[in-house]
Design a protein around this motif. Structure first.
Motif, PDB file in Angstrom:
ATOM      1  N   ASP A  92       0.832  -1.201   0.000  1.00  0.00           N
ATOM      2  CA  ASP A  92       0.000   0.000   0.000  1.00  0.00           C
ATOM      3  C   ASP A  92       0.868   1.253   0.000  1.00  0.00           C
ATOM      4  O   ASP A  92       2.094   1.181   0.051  1.00  0.00           O
ATOM      5  CB  ASP A  92      -0.933   0.008   1.220  1.00  0.00           C
ATOM      6  N   VAL A  93       0.215   2.410  -0.050  1.00  0.00           N
ATOM      7  CA  VAL A  93       0.930   3.691  -0.118  1.00  0.00           C
ATOM      8  C   VAL A  93       1.701   3.958   1.165  1.00  0.00           C
ATOM      9  O   VAL A  93       2.805   4.516   1.132  1.00  0.00           O
ATOM     10  CB  VAL A  93      -0.069   4.829  -0.418  1.00  0.00           C
ATOM     11  N   ALA A  96       4.869   2.266   0.950  1.00  0.00           N
ATOM     12  CA  ALA A  96       5.698   2.959  -0.044  1.00  0.00           C
ATOM     13  C   ALA A  96       6.441   4.118   0.597  1.00  0.00           C
ATOM     14  O   ALA A  96       7.633   4.337   0.336  1.00  0.00           O
ATOM     15  CB  ALA A  96       4.832   3.453  -1.200  1.00  0.00           C
ATOM     16  N   ARG A  97       5.771   4.851   1.443  1.00  0.00           N
ATOM     17  CA  ARG A  97       6.402   6.010   2.092  1.00  0.00           C
ATOM     18  C   ARG A  97       7.473   5.580   3.086  1.00  0.00           C
ATOM     19  O   ARG A  97       8.539   6.180   3.167  1.00  0.00           O
ATOM     20  CB  ARG A  97       5.328   6.852   2.771  1.00  0.00           C
ATOM     21  N   SER A 116       4.649  -3.477  -6.929  1.00  0.00           N
ATOM     22  CA  SER A 116       3.360  -3.552  -6.250  1.00  0.00           C
ATOM     23  C   SER A 116       2.272  -3.950  -7.235  1.00  0.00           C
ATOM     24  O   SER A 116       2.367  -3.673  -8.433  1.00  0.00           O
ATOM     25  CB  SER A 116       2.987  -2.210  -5.613  1.00  0.00           C
ATOM     26  N   GLU A 120      -1.534   2.829  -7.418  1.00  0.00           N
ATOM     27  CA  GLU A 120      -1.270   4.034  -6.631  1.00  0.00           C
ATOM     28  C   GLU A 120       0.014   3.913  -5.814  1.00  0.00           C
ATOM     29  O   GLU A 120       0.710   4.913  -5.591  1.00  0.00           O
ATOM     30  CB  GLU A 120      -2.450   4.360  -5.718  1.00  0.00           C
ATOM     31  N   ALA A 121       0.353   2.710  -5.368  1.00  0.00           N
ATOM     32  CA  ALA A 121       1.591   2.518  -4.608  1.00  0.00           C
ATOM     33  C   ALA A 121       2.812   2.669  -5.515  1.00  0.00           C
ATOM     34  O   ALA A 121       3.835   3.243  -5.114  1.00  0.00           O
ATOM     35  CB  ALA A 121       1.603   1.142  -3.941  1.00  0.00           C
ATOM     36  N   GLU A 124       3.142   6.402  -6.220  1.00  0.00           N
ATOM     37  CA  GLU A 124       3.676   7.122  -5.059  1.00  0.00           C
ATOM     38  C   GLU A 124       5.174   6.886  -4.919  1.00  0.00           C
ATOM     39  O   GLU A 124       5.932   7.809  -4.601  1.00  0.00           O
ATOM     40  CB  GLU A 124       2.948   6.673  -3.795  1.00  0.00           C
ATOM     41  N   THR A 125       5.616   5.674  -5.192  1.00  0.00           N
ATOM     42  CA  THR A 125       7.051   5.380  -5.139  1.00  0.00           C
ATOM     43  C   THR A 125       7.801   6.183  -6.185  1.00  0.00           C
ATOM     44  O   THR A 125       8.864   6.767  -5.907  1.00  0.00           O
ATOM     45  CB  THR A 125       7.298   3.879  -5.360  1.00  0.00           C
TER      46      THR A 125
END
Length: 220
Positions: A92-93, A96-97, A116, A120-121, A124-125
């Motif tokens: 998930d995001v 990722a963070r 992933s 969205e993940a 975001e990466t």
């Protein structure tokens, strides 16, 4: 996971000794925000514990037996245990963070590839870590899979070898995407890897193990 406890330091060291090109692992966040290595969202299948990873603190996760006395590892511990490149799958995001923080802090842009199933993940990466190679994974997909990968900044597609077709391969090539097949454990699937001219494949069996198809020379 075909020869050692799944997602453990023991399994990653085995893969590196076997000469595989990289190790693939899966990342989740514990209840207190630690980046831990496990495939499932729950600990039940691969440890002697129960419940979701997100419901356990790192201390509780570390008390579990992940097989043959192995403990649930932190991502940072894997970085120290092996020297080979790593493909890290995030769920998930939020993961990722957390992963982005580790990669930036340790200067791992050239060593860690992030993958992933979630568009969205991956996006975001790509936003957080410019220059890091990203991989969009899919088990089932439509005709727009190459376009989806490009939209989120992925350089590679990792697709289920059992559903891969020549049409999908050609679309990926036209989009200048690398293509990996998973999970490749049989002679038939290794023949597909070669026939399609894939850039890589993931396998559960390192070539030094009798269970692997030694003549197929699998690589990860």
């Amino acid at each position: 996971m075909g020869v050692e406890p799944e997602n453990t330091l023991r399994s990653f060291r085995r893969a590196e000794r076997a000469g595989l090109d990289a190790v693939e692992l899966d990342l989740h966040l514990s209840a207190d925000g630690a980046l831990v290595v496990m495939h499932d969202a729950e600990v039940d299948r691969t440890t002697d514990g129960t419940g979701p990873i997100a419901g356990h603190t790192l201390e509780r996760l570390r008390a579990l037996d992940a097989g043959r006395g192995e403990r649930v590892p932190l991502f940072e511990e894997v970085l120290e245990a092996v020297d080979c490149p790593i493909q890290a799958e995030i769920k998930d995001v939020a993961a990722a963070r957390a992963l982005a923080e580790v990669v930036r802090a340790r200067g791992l842009t050239g060593r860690v590839e992030v993958s992933s199933f979630h568009d969205e993940a991956v996006a975001e990466t790509a936003r957080l870590l410019p220059g890091v190679r990203t991989v969009l994974i899919a088990s089932r997909w439509g005709g727009d899979i190459a376009e989806r990968a490009l939209a989120v900044g992925a350089a590679t597609l990792a697709l289920n070898i059992r559903r891969l077709t020549l049409e999908t391969v050609e679309r990926a090539r036209a989009a200048e995407l690398d293509l990996i097949g998973w999970v490749v454990n049989t002679p038939e699937h290794w023949r597909l890897v070669r026939a399609f001219g894939l850039d890589g494949a993931t396998t559960d069996f390192p070539p030094e193990d009798p269970g692997a198809r030694r003549s197929q020379q699998p690589q990860v």
